[in-house]
Design an enzyme around this catalytic site. Structure first.
Site, short mmCIF file in Angstrom:
data_model
loop_
_atom_site.label_atom_id
_atom_site.label_comp_id
_atom_site.label_asym_id
_atom_site.label_seq_id
_atom_site.Cartn_x
_atom_site.Cartn_y
_atom_site.Cartn_z
N GLU A 1 50.34 31.93 82.24
CA GLU A 1 51.70 32.29 81.85
C GLU A 1 52.64 31.09 81.99
OE1 GLU A 1 53.04 34.85 80.50
OE2 GLU A 1 51.34 36.24 80.52
N SER B 1 47.98 35.12 77.51
CA SER B 1 47.65 34.05 78.45
C SER B 1 46.15 33.96 78.71
CB SER B 1 48.40 34.24 79.76
OG SER B 1 47.99 35.43 80.42
N HIS B 2 45.40 35.02 78.38
CA HIS B 2 43.94 35.01 78.55
C HIS B 2 43.23 35.24 77.21
CE1 HIS B 2 45.18 35.57 82.72
NE2 HIS B 2 44.00 35.05 83.04
#
Length: 341
Positions: free
Chosen positions: A191, A50-51
């Site tokens: 997310e 997600s990052h």
């Protein structure tokens, strides 16, 4: 780079080159592109999808929407003996942090503790790279930043807070530092976006729709309000982050950030507070003794089968450094469709 059934396998060097090329193609100046690419590669390397490289799409969107100044020149100032201020000039936060970090470290070692306010930046990434970099220098570190008003306070259903992460780093002799970084929301917004992209439902306790009703539809949460973690406890921590990384350093709250965005759909606009503490400032020649006492606590946690925060990231890092990473095919296609620099 090789194609696999589940995605595209890449070495970290190839991923870094791709990120830099696409960020420059999006319009970022080379120094910004390099700094931003490193955080994306770090996320992908450490299994934080997600990052990871997914954030390239977010960064490119912020440039295209005119939210970020692509060639901003950060200005570092020293307003007091133990304080650093960096005006990021409207650019992404990564380069502003890099430019201010040496002075922050110097002041922390001289004074025992120092703080850095990063102002007038756009922030879209995790905070753990900042605190890990400081912990690698032997410092204890904390970092905080508001975001856009996406999160409802406990007991409410309308956005007030951002995801408002808190990150902490603790140096460990001859070991990777102890690091955690968590949103004060029930889950990171990225997310939820990954669930939306994959067409998967989200847990009902992640957020509300625009009418304030619980929902399992990712898009409805993104258009409604996220929840804090831990009810009133997460809500109080989110309020703390708003205050110490907003008004305290003369920068925006999450509500002001989303208002300043003006519907462009860009990343959060505002500031970041970073605190660095030199253990030797308190402990002098007894630093090693007391850091060893901390190791006893870590051992007591792990000996009963519990996992230290960041242990999963470090395990993923070891695999990625050896084997590279695999990018989902749809995400890779979206990234390849962006112009080259």
């Amino acid at each position: 780079m090789t194609s696999q059934a589940g995605g595209v396998a890449m070495t970290l060097d190839a991923l870094r080159d791709l990120a830099r090329t696409k960020l420059r193609g999006a319009g970022l100046a080379p120094d910004h592109a390099d700094a931003v690419a490193e955080t994306m590669v770090a996320g992908e390397r450490d299994g934080c999808a997600s990052h990871g490289i997914y954030r390239l799409l977010i960064a490119a969107n912020s440039v295209a929407r005119g939210v970020v100044v692509p060639d901003a020149v950060p200005v570092v100032r020293s307003p007091a003996a133990a304080l650093v201020k960096v005006d990021g000039g409207g650019g992404f936060a990564q380069l502003a942090f890099e430019r201010g970090k040496p002075l922050l470290i110097e002041k922390a070692r001289r004074c025992g503790i120092a703080a850095m306010a990063i102002n007038h930046v756009v922030h879209f990434a995790a905070l753990w790279p900042e605190v890990e970099a400081l912990a690698d220098e032997g410092l204890v570190a904390l970092a905080f930043t508001p975001s856009h008003a996406w999160v409802a306070p406990a007991g409410g259903t309308k956005p007030v807070f951002g995801t408002n992460p808190i990150a902490f780093g603790w140096p460990r002799p001859e070991r990777d530092p102890f690091v955690f970084d968590f949103a004060t929301s029930a889950v990171a917004r990225g997310e939820i976006e990954l669930h939306r992209r994959a067409g998967r439902p989200v847990p009902e306790d992640w957020g509300y729709d625009a009418q304030g009703q619980p929902t399992t539809e990712a898009a409805a949460v993104l258009n409604g309000a996220m929840r804090t973690f831990g009810g009133h406890k997460g809500s109080a921590l989110a309020a703390m982050v708003e205050l110490i990384a907003g008004p305290l350093i003369g920068d925006m709250t999450s509500a002001e950030s989303i208002k300043a965005d003006g519907g462009r759909g860009g990343s959060p606009i505002g500031g970041e507070l970073v605190i660095a503490i030199d253990p030797a400032g308190f402990l002098g020649d007894t630093v090693a003794e007391h850091l060893a006492r901390a190791e006893a606590m870590f051992t007591a946690i792990e000996d009963q089968g519990a996992r230290l925060p960041s242990a999963r990231r470090y395990a993923a890092r070891e695999r990625s450094l050896r084997d590279g990473v695999t990018i989902p095919r749809a995400l890779h296609d979206d990234i390849m469709a962006l112009p080259n620099g």
